[in-house]
Design a protein around this motif. Structure first.
Motif: not given
Ligand SMILES: Cc1cc2nc3c(=O)[nH]c(=O)nc-3n(C[C@H](O)[C@H](O)[C@H](O)COP(=O)(O)OP(=O)(O)OC[C@H]3O[C@@H](n4cnc5c(N)ncnc54)[C@H](O)[C@@H]3O)c2cc1C
Length: 471
Positions: A70-94
């Motif tokens: 969610s970082s407003p700075f990291f979001r500007q950088l389009e880091l997926h262009r440098y291989g970053l891939e996020w994975i969202q677990p099915e449930i964030p927290l138990a």
């Protein structure tokens, strides 16, 4: 030491997320920027390594990244262009309980509220305005103290966030279980839950779960650090690793110097010529409790009693509000807690690249007294075994770091404090000293940009970004 140039426009010391963010921001302003890091790899608290057995990839420090995504700075950088891939677990927290049941934070606010029974409406009412406006809220909260861009939203948030987690949970929730769920979130503040503004941490982490999720990095947290370093190099920046800076004389000449270190380290760097008054103020900076951290290579997934825990990226093991509060209180007071509140993540359930074959990984830490050299792996495993009988039988190998060892691994974790200093209300905004532009030291061209500056701990790069932007 040999540097490519005799003189740089700017030099950054320390390649944690804040040092990397400062370097990228400076690289956009200046022609020549050098980033120097003590260890062999970039990343600081955002690294991964095979800590146990070949093929098992563990996140050495940070694992779950709601603040980064969610970082407003990291979001500007389009880091997926440098291989970053996020994975969202099915449930964030138990959050499991004694009877084998669990509460959870779903991505959906509605779905979460629905399972909270009598507290569902109160939970929805508390969070909905902030979840719906999470980008605006985060852009105002995650920055140095200044006039908010969204004053009405911030006032609404502030009125709730200023309360203690205890006061807010007791006022809003009838069920002991909902209060416990909230305590597990607020406990990330690492200060007793009856303290002013501990509610802020609980509300923010819940807003992040519903607004952006609590993702992990495919292949390990190092992927985020590597993407940031590649982004910096792409803009013409130079990175040198394996160089520990003990004095300004160890660095080439530069117009500006940025230090991704905490106040105590800055005071030990020679040749900075900081004023006596500033040194005195820096030496008043307070550090918080430490953490003891454990990683396991497992032969299978953790056999949780509560089915929900098998789908969650993060599991908070602490039982009731009172138990969690007691655990934090003990660590804060410099005492060991025999049944600590444990934060656990299970990355390999959602990212098969973390472990070979049918193996799995687990990562956990608990709060311990500042500087403690005690390895409390046994206590952490007791907690897990309690909610997942049979866990110990799955252990193939493990690696532990006490709070003292954590500081040896990374000097920024003073006494094992993972937030770069205590995050109580006063120090959240007066870090490292009370000032209109807290990143500038008493020396005109020397800046501090670690998580010991606003907006504080966590992987978001915003300390580095605001320090370099405000230059
Ligand atoms: C066990 C653990 C779990 C965590 N979990 C999470 C999580 O899940 N999510 C999250 O958002 N945050 C988490 N954090 C917190 C997060 O890691 C930190 O808040 C973040 O890394 C701080 O970034 P930084 O750039 O300020 O400092 P750091 O990441 O600590 O980087 C500082 C860098 O400076 C280098 N350095 C220091 N001194 C010198 C010197 N003299 N010369 C050269 N280099 C130097 C260090 O080697 C290091 O690489 C966790 C931390 C720990 C320890």
């Amino acid at each position: 030491m040999s540097f490519q140039q005799d003189h740089y426009d700017a030099v950054v010391v320390g390649a944690g997320p804040n040092g990397l963010a400062a370097a990228i921001t400076l690289g956009r302003k200046f022609k020549s920027v050098l980033l120097v890091e003590a260890r062999a790899t970039v990343g600081g608290g955002v690294r991964s390594a095979q800590l146990t057995l070949p093929g098992f990839i563990h996140d050495v420090c940070s694992a779950v990244h709601p603040l980064a995504v969610s970082s407003p700075f990291f979001r500007q950088l389009e880091l997926h262009r440098y291989g970053l891939e996020w994975i969202q677990p099915e449930i964030p927290l138990a959050h499991p309980f004694e009877n084998g049941e669990a509460l959870c934070l779903n991505r959906s606010l509605e779905a979460t509220a629905d399972v909270l029974g009598p507290d569902g409406k109160a939970y929805r009412d508390l969070l909905q305005p902030f979840v719906e406006n999470h980008e605006r809220l985060l852009s105002d909260v995650l920055k140095p103290l200044s006039i908010p861009e969204h004053p009405y939203l911030m006032a609404r948030f502030g009125l709730k966030a200023i309360r203690s987690a205890k006061n807010l949970a007791e006022a809003k929730f009838q069920s002991a279980r909902t209060r416990a769920l909230f305590a597990g979130l607020a406990a990330h503040a690492m200060i007793p839950l009856d303290r002013t503004a501990t509610a802020a941490f609980g509300i923010l982490l819940a807003v992040l779960a519903h607004g952006v999720g609590w993702p992990i990095v495919r292949g390990g947290s190092q992927g985020l650090a590597n993407a940031l370093a590649d982004c910096f190099r792409d803009g013409g920046g130079e990175v040198l690793t394996g160089i520990t800076i003990g004095s300004l004389g160890d660095l080439p000449k530069a117009d500006h110097y940025f230090f991704d270190v905490t106040p105590r380290q800055l005071l030990n760097i020679g040749g900075l010529d900081l004023s006596e008054n500033y040194r005195k103020r820096l030496s008043c900076f307070r550090y918080g409790p430490g953490v003891c951290k454990v990683d396991w290579a497992l032969s299978g997934p953790i056999p949780w009693k509560a089915e929900t825990c098998r789908k969650a990226g993060t599991v908070h093991l602490g039982g009731s509000f009172e138990e969690i509060d007691a655990s934090i209180r003990e660590a804060h007071a410099g005492r060991k807690c025999d049944s600590p509140y444990v934060v656990l993540t299970q990355q390999s359930l959602f990212d098969p690249s973390r472990a070979p074959g049918s193996g799995h990984t687990a990562w956990a830490y608990c709060h311990v007294p500042h500087g403690s050299a005690e390895d409390v792996t046994e206590l952490i495993e007791n907690r897990i075994e309690h909610y997942a009988p049979g866990f110990r039988e799955l252990i193939l190998a493990k690696s532990s770091l006490s709070a003292a060892a954590m500081e040896q691994y990374n000097p920024n974790y003073v006494g094992g404090d993972i937030n770069g200093g205590l995050q109580d209300l006063f120090q959240l905004y007066s870090r490292p000293v009370l000032s209109f532009f807290p990143y500038r030291t008493s020396k005109r061209n020397i800046y501090i940009c670690s998580s010991s500056t606003p907006p504080g701990g966590g992987v978001h790069g915003l300390c580095g970004y605001y320090a370099a932007k405000g230059l």
